[in-house]
Design an enzyme around this catalytic site. Sequence first.
Site, short mmCIF file in Angstrom:
data_model
loop_
_atom_site.label_atom_id
_atom_site.label_comp_id
_atom_site.label_asym_id
_atom_site.label_seq_id
_atom_site.Cartn_x
_atom_site.Cartn_y
_atom_site.Cartn_z
N GLU A 157 -39.12 24.13 21.06
CA GLU A 157 -40.88 24.40 20.29
C GLU A 157 -40.78 25.31 19.15
O GLU A 157 -41.78 25.99 19.17
CB GLU A 157 -41.73 24.71 21.57
CG GLU A 157 -41.71 23.90 22.68
CD GLU A 157 -41.99 22.59 22.19
OE1 GLU A 157 -42.57 22.43 21.08
OE2 GLU A 157 -41.25 21.63 23.04
C1 LIG Z 1 -32.81 21.72 26.63
C2 LIG Z 1 -33.48 21.40 25.21
C3 LIG Z 1 -34.65 20.47 25.31
C4 LIG Z 1 -35.52 20.09 24.18
N1 LIG Z 1 -36.41 19.24 24.30
C5 LIG Z 1 -36.89 18.80 23.31
C6 LIG Z 1 -37.85 17.44 23.42
O1 LIG Z 1 -38.41 17.41 24.56
N2 LIG Z 1 -38.30 17.02 22.16
C7 LIG Z 1 -37.80 17.24 21.04
O2 LIG Z 1 -38.00 16.72 20.06
N3 LIG Z 1 -36.88 18.38 20.82
C8 LIG Z 1 -36.32 18.96 21.94
N4 LIG Z 1 -35.32 19.91 21.80
C9 LIG Z 1 -35.02 20.32 20.60
C10 LIG Z 1 -35.59 21.94 20.24
O3 LIG Z 1 -36.77 21.69 19.64
C11 LIG Z 1 -34.70 21.90 18.80
O4 LIG Z 1 -33.14 22.30 19.46
C12 LIG Z 1 -35.11 23.35 18.06
O5 LIG Z 1 -36.32 22.76 17.41
C13 LIG Z 1 -34.19 23.68 17.06
O6 LIG Z 1 -33.59 22.76 16.27
P1 LIG Z 1 -32.04 22.79 16.04
O7 LIG Z 1 -31.47 22.81 17.24
O8 LIG Z 1 -31.76 21.34 15.40
O9 LIG Z 1 -31.46 24.10 15.26
P2 LIG Z 1 -31.60 24.23 13.88
O10 LIG Z 1 -33.04 23.78 13.08
O11 LIG Z 1 -30.36 23.86 13.14
O12 LIG Z 1 -31.75 25.97 13.70
C14 LIG Z 1 -30.40 26.55 13.75
C15 LIG Z 1 -30.80 28.05 13.66
O13 LIG Z 1 -31.06 28.24 12.20
C16 LIG Z 1 -32.51 28.97 12.22
N5 LIG Z 1 -33.05 28.51 11.00
C17 LIG Z 1 -33.61 27.30 10.83
N6 LIG Z 1 -34.45 27.24 9.59
C18 LIG Z 1 -34.53 28.43 9.28
C19 LIG Z 1 -35.33 29.13 8.33
N7 LIG Z 1 -36.15 28.37 7.26
N8 LIG Z 1 -35.46 30.51 8.38
C20 LIG Z 1 -34.96 31.15 9.25
N9 LIG Z 1 -34.11 30.66 10.20
C21 LIG Z 1 -33.91 29.21 10.10
C22 LIG Z 1 -33.26 28.64 13.50
O14 LIG Z 1 -33.98 29.72 14.00
C23 LIG Z 1 -31.97 28.61 14.58
O15 LIG Z 1 -31.43 30.05 14.74
C24 LIG Z 1 -34.88 20.62 22.90
C25 LIG Z 1 -33.67 21.31 22.77
C26 LIG Z 1 -33.07 21.64 23.94
C27 LIG Z 1 -31.70 22.49 23.89
#
Ligand SMILES: Cc1cc2nc3c(=O)[nH]c(=O)nc-3n(C[C@H](O)[C@H](O)[C@H](O)COP(=O)(O)OP(=O)(O)OC[C@H]3O[C@@H](n4cnc5c(N)ncnc54)[C@H](O)[C@@H]3O)c2cc1C
Length: 595
Positions: free
Chosen positions: A441
């Site tokens: 989220e």
């Molecule tokens: C157990 C679990 C349940 C989940 N459930 C759902 C679900 O039901 N539906 C769904 O759609 N998704 C779900 N997710 C996905 C989750 O919402 C994402 O993992 C999350 O939004 C982060 O995206 P990412 O993992 O691709 O990380 P990334 O977007 O790759 O981010 C990696 C890091 O970079 C940082 N970062 C990225 N962009 C910036 C910026 N512009 N400025 C500063 N920092 C930045 C982030 O804060 C983070 O620390 C789930 C994930 C998990 C692990």
Amino acid sequence: MSDYKAPIRDIKFVMYELMGFEEHYQTMPNGEDASQDVVEAILEESAKFCENVLAPLNSVGDEQGCTWNDGVVTTPDGFKAAYEQFVEAGWPSMTHHTEYGGQGLPESLGTVLSEMTGTSNWAWCMYPGLSHGAMKTLELHGTEEQKSTYLTKLVEGAWTGTMCLTEAHCGTDLGMLRTKAEPNEDGSYAISGTKIFISAGEHDLAENIVHIVLARLPGAPEGTKGISLFIVPKFLPSDDGSVGERNQVACGSLEEKMGIHGNATCVMNFDGAKGYLIGPPNKGLNCMFTFMNTARLGTALQGLAHAELGYQKSLAYAKDRIQMRALSGVKNPDGPADPIICHPDVRRMLLTQKAFAEGGRMLIYFLAKQVDIESHAQNEADKAAASDMLALLTPIAKAFLTETGFESANLAVQCFGGHGYIREWGAEQNVRDARISMLYEGTTGIQALDLLGRKVLMSQGEVLRKFTKVIHKFCEANKDNAAISEFVEPLAQLNKEWGDVTMHIGLAAMENPEEVGAASVDYLMYSGYITLAYFWAQAALVASANLESSEKDYYASKIKTARFYYQRLLPRTQSLVTTMKSGAANLLDLTLEEF
Ligand SMILES: Cc1cc2nc3c(=O)[nH]c(=O)nc-3n(C[C@H](O)[C@H](O)[C@H](O)COP(=O)(O)OP(=O)(O)OC[C@H]3O[C@@H](n4cnc5c(N)ncnc54)[C@H](O)[C@@H]3O)c2cc1C
């Protein structure tokens, strides 16, 4: 060990003594059905279900996890039976519209009940939690036909919902998503693509699963302006509304993960699955924001849940476990040592958890009340004020309460000593389960950018000023109340400093936009500490008027916890000011080669 006890006394304190829910409910539709007596009976019933059914399943879910077999996902023992009981008792329908089978009770009551389900078993509560977000999205953006087909089944609990945003190459940056939606001749769409990390994407609790999916129409603009929203059911509904033909969507695998093992985190493959557009084309992200804001408040609640659970477990242990003698002399002359709760450092850890859990409850219930007002207030000015409050405080609640919830869960382990690291007590599970809350989220970093960049600076500080004015009014109204001056005076100073610090960052950002990103997480945490301080001061005000009552211990505990918060946690704001003002250079000066 499953020993959750619903904190009904504190829940009632926040609802009725602090937030005035009784009068508030009388201004809501169906408010006459939400009298204090009725609500208290509902709370008691829910507490029984959470303590006796869900809490004992928390460690079962952790140990067994979900299993995948050729696309079929089985939840841990007892999860399905608990869900059946939940549906039979009518809990899913509690706060939804009566015309779709709901009971029409205020949304905020659902939040209060979710605190109990979530604290007793977070992994289980995510199944109905995601359905709730799907229902809210359909209520606001679905067509009448979509509502009567899907919403009624979701409200009944016969079907559950999911939110499908994330893809392997995009989580934060949804503008890059690739899932496609090709128009079919019958007005539906063929959805193709793979979504990952989908919570509750596949399971055995309900007869159908309604996926709310982001995808791109042919020729849609690049980025976030070209995203549309679709309903994609696991089984297509038949003409009579029952479950029909299987749709082309399936769970390819389950993720192995750190915590919340009882919740299925699924890779979902959409292979030309039939989907139906929700809302206007290319406006999917706007509609999805309904889901995301609901989910953000839900995740803020997760922070409170882990703080509360860790606190309950470690408090019971600290009263029972005897080790060493108190520095000031023997406290337990009949035993060979004193209970560890005598030691100041153990108290520091317990009080930190208590202050964050009870403070988090105040913030969340306040926001839940704003959600009610935003939807149902009689006049537009009240609605707009509630919207502004939610805009500012949702990212704070989501990120601050999950960060402090995790800190609390960690401190609970520390209270147990080595036993906290051992499975038996459930304290280590609580830490593992809590860790995801700062990631999904919107990570803490993304919430912080939303707060400082989008909400505060883009409104030229206006959204913040609306809240600091409320705090200012409170401080002015209570400035001569000696009983709480120890809270009001520092709060008034910090409230002023909040504006000054914001101005400082705003000016720095005009020179270098990287200053926003460099200050943002510290700024969010700083804002969180002040926000909670405002609620703790209010709690102290109510408590100070009840110190002679029959429940004087309860109220004295409130004042002493407020004092602990002000003297031991609130000073963290000052180190945050120092780090925020240190600027972006210390983060950006290192070249890639120098890393
Ligand atoms: C157990 C679990 C349940 C989940 N459930 C759902 C679900 O039901 N539906 C769904 O759609 N998704 C779900 N997710 C996905 C989750 O919402 C994402 O993992 C999350 O939004 C982060 O995206 P990412 O993992 O691709 O990380 P990334 O977007 O790759 O981010 C990696 C890091 O970079 C940082 N970062 C990225 N962009 C910036 C910026 N512009 N400025 C500063 N920092 C930045 C982030 O804060 C983070 O620390 C789930 C994930 C998990 C692990």
